[in-house]
Design an enzyme around this catalytic site. Structure first.
Site, PDB file in Angstrom:
ATOM      1  N   LYS A   1      20.633   6.731  24.527  1.00 32.17           N
ATOM      2  CA  LYS A   1      20.222   5.595  24.353  1.00 32.17           C
ATOM      3  C   LYS A   1      20.788   3.870  24.338  1.00 32.17           C
ATOM      4  O   LYS A   1      20.433   3.824  23.496  1.00 32.17           O
ATOM      5  CB  LYS A   1      18.583   5.324  24.819  1.00 32.17           C
ATOM      6  CG  LYS A   1      18.431   4.344  26.438  1.00 32.17           C
ATOM      7  CD  LYS A   1      18.158   5.528  27.947  1.00 32.17           C
ATOM      8  CE  LYS A   1      18.316   4.497  28.436  1.00 32.17           C
ATOM      9  NZ  LYS A   1      18.145   5.476  29.891  1.00 32.17           N
TER      10      LYS A   1
ATOM     11  N   THR B   1      19.199  10.649  40.911  1.00 35.88           N
ATOM     12  CA  THR B   1      17.757  10.785  39.921  1.00 35.88           C
ATOM     13  C   THR B   1      17.155  10.485  41.266  1.00 35.88           C
ATOM     14  O   THR B   1      15.926  11.184  41.297  1.00 35.88           O
ATOM     15  CB  THR B   1      17.369   9.408  39.151  1.00 35.88           C
ATOM     16  OG1 THR B   1      18.426   8.696  38.556  1.00 35.88           O
ATOM     17  CG2 THR B   1      16.416   9.476  38.567  1.00 35.88           C
TER      18      THR B   1
ATOM     19  N   ASP C   1      20.954   3.072  33.839  1.00 31.54           N
ATOM     20  CA  ASP C   1      19.799   2.316  33.633  1.00 31.54           C
ATOM     21  C   ASP C   1      19.426   1.310  34.072  1.00 31.54           C
ATOM     22  O   ASP C   1      20.490   0.811  34.891  1.00 31.54           O
ATOM     23  CB  ASP C   1      19.462   2.894  32.399  1.00 31.54           C
ATOM     24  CG  ASP C   1      17.941   3.040  32.622  1.00 31.54           C
ATOM     25  OD1 ASP C   1      17.891   3.884  32.397  1.00 31.54           O
ATOM     26  OD2 ASP C   1      16.815   1.909  32.405  1.00 31.54           O
TER      27      ASP C   1
ATOM     28  N   GLN D   1      14.931  11.229  25.947  1.00 29.40           N
ATOM     29  CA  GLN D   1      16.055  11.721  26.781  1.00 29.40           C
ATOM     30  C   GLN D   1      16.247  13.121  26.059  1.00 29.40           C
ATOM     31  O   GLN D   1      16.963  13.343  26.050  1.00 29.40           O
ATOM     32  CB  GLN D   1      17.131  10.432  26.171  1.00 29.40           C
ATOM     33  CG  GLN D   1      18.470  11.338  27.636  1.00 29.40           C
ATOM     34  CD  GLN D   1      18.195  10.124  28.606  1.00 29.40           C
ATOM     35  OE1 GLN D   1      17.883   9.466  28.832  1.00 29.40           O
ATOM     36  NE2 GLN D   1      18.161  11.120  29.886  1.00 29.40           N
TER      37      GLN D   1
HETATM   38  P1  NDP Z   1      17.604  -0.274  39.025  1.00 34.26           P
HETATM   39  O1  NDP Z   1      18.472  -1.787  38.344  1.00 34.26           O
HETATM   40  O2  NDP Z   1      18.281  -0.257  40.258  1.00 34.26           O
HETATM   41  O3  NDP Z   1      16.868  -1.044  39.682  1.00 34.26           O
HETATM   42  C1  NDP Z   1      15.168  -0.963  38.725  1.00 34.26           C
HETATM   43  C2  NDP Z   1      13.954  -1.373  39.534  1.00 34.26           C
HETATM   44  O4  NDP Z   1      12.557  -1.665  39.143  1.00 34.26           O
HETATM   45  C3  NDP Z   1      14.132  -2.526  40.394  1.00 34.26           C
HETATM   46  O5  NDP Z   1      14.100  -2.838  41.270  1.00 34.26           O
HETATM   47  C4  NDP Z   1      13.534  -3.784  39.301  1.00 34.26           C
HETATM   48  O6  NDP Z   1      12.679  -5.296  40.247  1.00 34.26           O
HETATM   49  C5  NDP Z   1      12.696  -2.975  38.739  1.00 34.26           C
HETATM   50  N1  NDP Z   1      12.084  -2.791  37.127  1.00 34.26           N
HETATM   51  C6  NDP Z   1      12.737  -3.231  36.482  1.00 34.26           C
HETATM   52  N2  NDP Z   1      12.556  -4.128  35.770  1.00 34.26           N
HETATM   53  C7  NDP Z   1      11.434  -4.365  36.453  1.00 34.26           C
HETATM   54  C8  NDP Z   1       9.824  -4.604  35.159  1.00 34.26           C
HETATM   55  N3  NDP Z   1       9.911  -5.002  33.706  1.00 34.26           N
HETATM   56  N4  NDP Z   1       8.670  -5.116  36.286  1.00 34.26           N
HETATM   57  C9  NDP Z   1       8.656  -4.976  37.035  1.00 34.26           C
HETATM   58  N5  NDP Z   1       9.755  -4.243  37.917  1.00 34.26           N
HETATM   59  C10 NDP Z   1      11.076  -4.140  37.269  1.00 34.26           C
HETATM   60  O7  NDP Z   1      17.354   0.602  37.850  1.00 34.26           O
HETATM   61  P2  NDP Z   1      17.242   2.719  38.377  1.00 34.26           P
HETATM   62  O8  NDP Z   1      16.364   2.032  39.807  1.00 34.26           O
HETATM   63  O9  NDP Z   1      18.844   2.825  37.529  1.00 34.26           O
HETATM   64  O10 NDP Z   1      16.208   2.610  37.274  1.00 34.26           O
HETATM   65  C11 NDP Z   1      14.867   2.615  37.377  1.00 34.26           C
HETATM   66  C12 NDP Z   1      13.695   3.273  36.271  1.00 34.26           C
HETATM   67  O11 NDP Z   1      14.720   4.434  36.715  1.00 34.26           O
HETATM   68  C13 NDP Z   1      14.007   3.030  35.061  1.00 34.26           C
HETATM   69  O12 NDP Z   1      12.428   3.038  34.180  1.00 34.26           O
HETATM   70  C14 NDP Z   1      14.819   3.678  34.283  1.00 34.26           C
HETATM   71  O13 NDP Z   1      14.963   4.194  33.133  1.00 34.26           O
HETATM   72  C15 NDP Z   1      14.295   5.466  34.845  1.00 34.26           C
HETATM   73  N6  NDP Z   1      15.893   5.848  35.552  1.00 34.26           N
HETATM   74  C16 NDP Z   1      17.245   5.602  35.506  1.00 34.26           C
HETATM   75  C17 NDP Z   1      17.540   6.874  36.178  1.00 34.26           C
HETATM   76  C18 NDP Z   1      19.146   6.499  36.785  1.00 34.26           C
HETATM   77  O14 NDP Z   1      19.932   7.597  36.891  1.00 34.26           O
HETATM   78  N7  NDP Z   1      19.035   5.262  37.186  1.00 34.26           N
HETATM   79  C19 NDP Z   1      17.836   8.626  35.395  1.00 34.26           C
HETATM   80  C20 NDP Z   1      16.257   8.580  35.085  1.00 34.26           C
HETATM   81  C21 NDP Z   1      15.582   7.301  35.874  1.00 34.26           C
HETATM   82  P3  NDP Z   1      14.501  -6.317  40.051  1.00 34.26           P
HETATM   83  O15 NDP Z   1      15.051  -6.232  41.150  1.00 34.26           O
HETATM   84  O16 NDP Z   1      13.122  -7.351  40.557  1.00 34.26           O
HETATM   85  O17 NDP Z   1      14.860  -6.115  38.547  1.00 34.26           O
HETATM   86  O1  2IT Z   2      16.898   7.962  32.338  1.00 31.20           O
HETATM   87  C1  2IT Z   2      18.307   8.519  31.968  1.00 31.20           C
HETATM   88  O2  2IT Z   2      17.910   9.173  32.519  1.00 31.20           O
HETATM   89  C2  2IT Z   2      19.159   7.450  32.695  1.00 31.20           C
HETATM   90  N1  2IT Z   2      19.261   6.570  32.406  1.00 31.20           N
HETATM   91  C3  2IT Z   2      20.445   8.402  33.394  1.00 31.20           C
HETATM   92  C4  2IT Z   2      21.371   8.873  32.023  1.00 31.20           C
HETATM   93  C5  2IT Z   2      22.524   9.472  31.953  1.00 31.20           C
HETATM   94  O3  2IT Z   2      23.153   9.991  31.115  1.00 31.20           O
HETATM   95  O4  2IT Z   2      23.343   9.334  33.242  1.00 31.20           O
END
Ligand code: NDP
Ligand code: 2IT
Length: 445
Positions: A125, A208, A165, A110
């Site tokens: 984080k 994102t 997240d 981050q």
């Molecule tokens: P969500 O909780 O909305 O969705 C996560 C998705 O990934 C779900 O489909 C989940 O499946 C799957 N998943 C989670 N853990 C695992 C695992 N161990 N193995 C397989 N599938 C998995 O999270 P986000 O969409 O917010 O986040 C997804 C990724 O993006 C993460 O790496 C996060 O750090 C990153 N990220 C998020 C941001 C944000 O703004 N939200 C910003 C930047 C990065 P299930 O439903 O079965 O759990």
């Molecule tokens: O991994 C990431 O950049 C996030 N989960 C979003 C962080 C934020 O402060 O919006």
């Protein structure tokens, strides 16, 4: 031993039990050799020794009572990694796998991601090993209230601003914000990803995923191409995956896959996003339901196949760390994939990344490609401070500009340091330089 090798030896000794943190830190440190070999200023200032150590790491007990009246105890974390260029900023992850190594890797990434946005935000984080899956809304609320009852004393709109997240979306942010406000008696921008109408920014939910597609589109445009007609494979079916798919469709691509932790769907005609939103966002169900609704799609259990075996032009891993391994990289390349862009944080293992780069596949690391989320969080902070709210179009236009800026800076850093087209090195160097300058300016702290 070189300066970088010394630092790697330090973390290998001190953080031996933290594989994800070591993976993230070594990748960055390796990229920085080009800089630290040229200029001894960093070594003289002990800069990397300081950068690899969080300013503060807080671990706390989170007790709560489940619907059956039983006391449950989870572990809470907040790692405040670097405030060199602004207040700590970064999400909260609620997932049973969460531990200090995972939170430290995410916090470390981050720092550089936030620097790349060009906005004044430091790196942090947090999260918990709490699993929201299968919990009632009341249980999630009680957990969030307990979590915030400890966290509130460590955060603040000018100190540390958490967000969502994995496992933390609008519902959880709402419960945590309510509790924060109740304790400190102030309505202030201490969290981002808030609801529209109580301090949230329009387009933060989409940011994102949209940003991920914008940066790839920027690259395609430079090469006289675009998303139109492209076949896109996506992993995940959460916040990032859904809005990446939405923007990819808007630009004329077809999304052929999505996953959750149990398996993946392949839909040759194109994944129906309304069905996905109903299943995952509205009803919090399993992805296997998709194939019951769309009989011409195929669902495969995670134990029986890999989503990266599907032929595609562009792969967007948007689920979790280390979900795209060397074998997957080989299959993607063999099937004609030309671009891999990380919506998730560190979804591609190091050997897979190196393989993709060796095959001339354009690789966009998460710290650049998924920075649109945190960038829009910073825009939410600005709106909160100014006590106003911008239109969706205004925020979206700023997001697009920010992603174009990130593309420019990682592309030119890759060229300047003799690795043209290596956006991993470009992102690490460009992100580092701004943070390093701030640390040098501020003395040994
Ligand atoms: P969500 O909780 O909305 O969705 C996560 C998705 O990934 C779900 O489909 C989940 O499946 C799957 N998943 C989670 N853990 C695992 C695992 N161990 N193995 C397989 N599938 C998995 O999270 P986000 O969409 O917010 O986040 C997804 C990724 O993006 C993460 O790496 C996060 O750090 C990153 N990220 C998020 C941001 C944000 O703004 N939200 C910003 C930047 C990065 P299930 O439903 O079965 O759990
Ligand atoms: O991994 C990431 O950049 C996030 N989960 C979003 C962080 C934020 O402060 O919006």
């Amino acid at each position: 031993m070189s300066y970088i090798d010394n630092i790697i030896a330090v973390i290998e000794r001190r953080d031996a039990g933290q594989p994800e943190f070591l993976q993230a830190a070594k990748e960055v440190l390796d990229s920085l050799r080009i800089i630290t070999d040229q200029d001894s200023v960093y070594e003289k200032a002990g800069l990397l020794e300081r950068l690899i150590e969080p300013e503060r790491a807080i671990v706390f007990r989170v007790p709560w009572i489940d619907d059956a009246g039983k006391v449950q105890v989870n572990r809470g974390f907040r790692v405040q990694f670097s405030s060199a260029i602004g207040p700590y900023k970064g999400g909260l992850r609620f997932h049973p796998s969460v531990n200090l190594s995972i939170i430290k890797f995410l916090g470390f990434e981050q720092i550089f991601k936030n620097s790349l946005t060009g906005l004044p935000i430091g790196g942090g984080k947090g999260g918990s090993d709490f699993d929201p899956k299968g919990k009632s809304d009341n249980e999630v609320m009680r957990f969030c209230q307990s979590f915030m009852t400890e966290l509130y004393r460590h955060i603040g709109p000018d100190t540390d601003v958490p967000a969502g997240d994995i496992g933390v979306g609008g519902r959880e942010i709402g419960f945590m914000y309510g509790q924060y406000k109740r304790i400190v008696n102030a309505f202030e921008g201490v969290l981002t990803g808030k609801g529209i109408g109580w301090g949230g920014s329009l387009a933060r939910t989409e940011a994102t995923g949209y940003g991920l597609v914008y940066i790839v589109d920027e690259y395609l445009k430079v090469n006289g191409d675009g998303f139109k007609g492209k076949k896109v494979a996506i992993s995940g079916s959460g916040n990032v995956a859904i809005f990446a798919a939405e923007k990819a469709y808007a630009l004329g691509a077809t999304v052929v896959s999505m996953t959750d932790s149990n398996g993946f769907v392949y839909h040759k005609e194109g994944i129906n996003l309304e069905t996905i939103k109903d299943i995952k966002l509205l009803n919090r169900e399993r992805l296997s339901k998709y194939a019951e609704v769309h009989k011409d799609s195929v669902y495969t259990d995670a134990a029986k196949g890999r989503v990266w075996d599907i032929a595609c032009d562009i792969a967007l891993p948007c689920a979790t760390q280390n979900e795209l391994l060397l074998e997957d990289a080989k299959n993607l390349a063999a099937n004609g994939c030309k671009i891999v862009a990380e919506g998730a944080n560190m979804p591609t293992s190091m050997d897979a990344t190196e393989y993709l780069l060796s095959k001339g596949i354009a690789f966009f690391p998460g710290k650049a490609a998924n920075a649109g989320g945190v960038a829009t969080s910073a825009l939410e902070m600005s709106q909160n401070s100014a006590r106003l709210s911008w239109s969706f179009e205004e925020v979206d236009a700023k997001l697009k500009n920010i992603m174009a800026g990130i593309f420019q800076s990682i592309d030119s850093a890759s060229k300047e340091y003799g690795k043209p087209g290596n956006f991993m090195v470009g992102a690490n160097i460009a992100g580092f330089k701004k943070v390093a300058k701030a640390m040098l300016d501020q003395g040994v702290i």
